[in-house]
Motif scaffolding. Structure first.
Motif, PDB file in Angstrom:
ATOM      1  N   ILE A  74       0.789  -1.269  -0.032  1.00 14.76           N
ATOM      2  CA  ILE A  74       0.095   0.024   0.138  1.00 14.76           C
ATOM      3  C   ILE A  74       1.106   1.309   0.155  1.00 14.76           C
ATOM      4  O   ILE A  74       2.148   1.139   0.536  1.00 14.76           O
ATOM      5  CB  ILE A  74      -0.897  -0.001   1.218  1.00 14.76           C
ATOM      6  N   ASN A  75       0.269   2.335  -0.512  1.00 12.67           N
ATOM      7  CA  ASN A  75       1.083   3.606  -0.622  1.00 12.67           C
ATOM      8  C   ASN A  75       2.542   3.354  -1.278  1.00 12.67           C
ATOM      9  O   ASN A  75       3.343   4.289  -0.801  1.00 12.67           O
ATOM     10  CB  ASN A  75       1.083   4.204   0.607  1.00 12.67           C
ATOM     11  N   VAL A  76       2.564   2.673  -2.410  1.00  8.15           N
ATOM     12  CA  VAL A  76       3.795   2.702  -2.906  1.00  8.15           C
ATOM     13  C   VAL A  76       3.753   2.999  -4.298  1.00  8.15           C
ATOM     14  O   VAL A  76       2.602   2.700  -5.076  1.00  8.15           O
ATOM     15  CB  VAL A  76       4.479   0.970  -2.861  1.00  8.15           C
ATOM     16  N   SER A  77       4.494   3.973  -4.766  1.00  2.00           N
ATOM     17  CA  SER A  77       4.589   4.492  -6.128  1.00  2.00           C
ATOM     18  C   SER A  77       3.084   4.927  -6.537  1.00  2.00           C
ATOM     19  O   SER A  77       2.824   4.643  -7.586  1.00  2.00           O
ATOM     20  CB  SER A  77       5.247   3.571  -7.100  1.00  2.00           C
ATOM     21  N   GLY A  78       2.255   5.219  -5.830  1.00  3.94           N
ATOM     22  CA  GLY A  78       0.903   5.895  -6.042  1.00  3.94           C
ATOM     23  C   GLY A  78       0.014   4.869  -6.177  1.00  3.94           C
ATOM     24  O   GLY A  78      -1.167   5.034  -6.649  1.00  3.94           O
ATOM     25  N   HIS A  79       0.424   3.527  -5.775  1.00  8.33           N
ATOM     26  CA  HIS A  79      -0.622   2.169  -5.910  1.00  8.33           C
ATOM     27  C   HIS A  79      -1.269   2.168  -4.643  1.00  8.33           C
ATOM     28  O   HIS A  79      -0.789   2.230  -3.662  1.00  8.33           O
ATOM     29  CB  HIS A  79       0.244   1.068  -6.244  1.00  8.33           C
ATOM     30  N   ASN A  80      -2.576   1.584  -4.692  1.00 10.74           N
ATOM     31  CA  ASN A  80      -3.205   1.122  -3.603  1.00 10.74           C
ATOM     32  C   ASN A  80      -2.969   2.182  -2.425  1.00 10.74           C
ATOM     33  O   ASN A  80      -2.695   1.713  -1.227  1.00 10.74           O
ATOM     34  CB  ASN A  80      -2.640  -0.278  -2.953  1.00 10.74           C
ATOM     35  N   ILE A 136       3.537   4.685  10.399  1.00 14.26           N
ATOM     36  CA  ILE A 136       3.890   5.083   9.236  1.00 14.26           C
ATOM     37  C   ILE A 136       2.965   4.759   7.796  1.00 14.26           C
ATOM     38  O   ILE A 136       1.911   3.755   8.214  1.00 14.26           O
ATOM     39  CB  ILE A 136       5.351   4.761   8.855  1.00 14.26           C
ATOM     40  N   GLN A 137       3.135   5.510   6.929  1.00 12.18           N
ATOM     41  CA  GLN A 137       2.296   5.145   5.620  1.00 12.18           C
ATOM     42  C   GLN A 137       2.205   3.718   4.989  1.00 12.18           C
ATOM     43  O   GLN A 137       1.514   3.491   4.195  1.00 12.18           O
ATOM     44  CB  GLN A 137       2.530   6.130   4.741  1.00 12.18           C
TER      45      GLN A 137
END
Length: 181
Positions: free
Chosen positions: A11-17, A40-41
């Protein structure tokens, strides 16, 4: 009440999920989890529940994220003992002058066989190194996590499991948060 730590993968990786932690917290509280706390995110969330089975907790979280937020997110649920083992059982910590910035931990959805290390075919990812301990893989990257083939996709493919990886600093903070609860 049992405290569980749910590790959400991808989640929250390179604008995905993309999932805001406040939204995740509210979503999990709405289905009955208590004392929900995120860190953290990247998808680290503590929950308290009467449910003792980690797999059942993970399934419930995964199901609710999909239903409410529309994201298919793998979830690995671990206990405080899993985090403590990262520091007690990690063979790389015995090495002289170890660079802890190169140490990572893969948390696995199921307990691994002791011979599962053979299935990882580590010769294909040299000079990275790994050691298996129950539902954890201790990783020592030669260069760094961003420059390796030995990532969670590689682990999942070779072992047919769900895996999520956290770095030394994150796992250190998660243990601290577990102890404060």
């Amino acid at each position: 009440m049992t405290t569980h730590l749910a590790l959400l993968r991808g989640i929250n990786v390179s604008g995905h999920n993309m999932i805001k932690m406040e939204v995740l917290k509210t979503t999990l509280e709405a289905i009955g989890f208590k004392n929900v706390q995120t860190y953290i995110q990247s998808g680290n969330v503590f929950v308290d529940t009467e449910e003792e089975n980690p797999a059942a907790v993970g399934f419930k979280i995964k199901q609710e994220i999909f239903k409410t937020l529309g994201h298919e997110v793998p979830v690995v649920v671990i206990a405080k003992a899993d985090i403590e083992a990262c520091f007690k059982n990690n063979p790389f910590l015995k090495e002289k002058d170890i660079d802890i910035k190169k140490l990572y931990f893969a948390f696995i959805s199921t307990e691994l066989r002791s011979d599962s290390i053979n299935d990882l075919k580590m010769s294909q990812v040299k000079p990275d190194e790994a050691s298996i301990d129950a539902n954890r893989i201790y990783i020592k990257y030669a260069v760094g996590a961003g420059k390796t083939r030995f990532d969670q996709k590689y682990i999942e493919k070779k072992l047919n499991v769900t895996a999520t990886i956290r770095n030394w600093n994150t796992v250190t903070q998660l243990l601290k948060l577990y102890e404060e609860r």
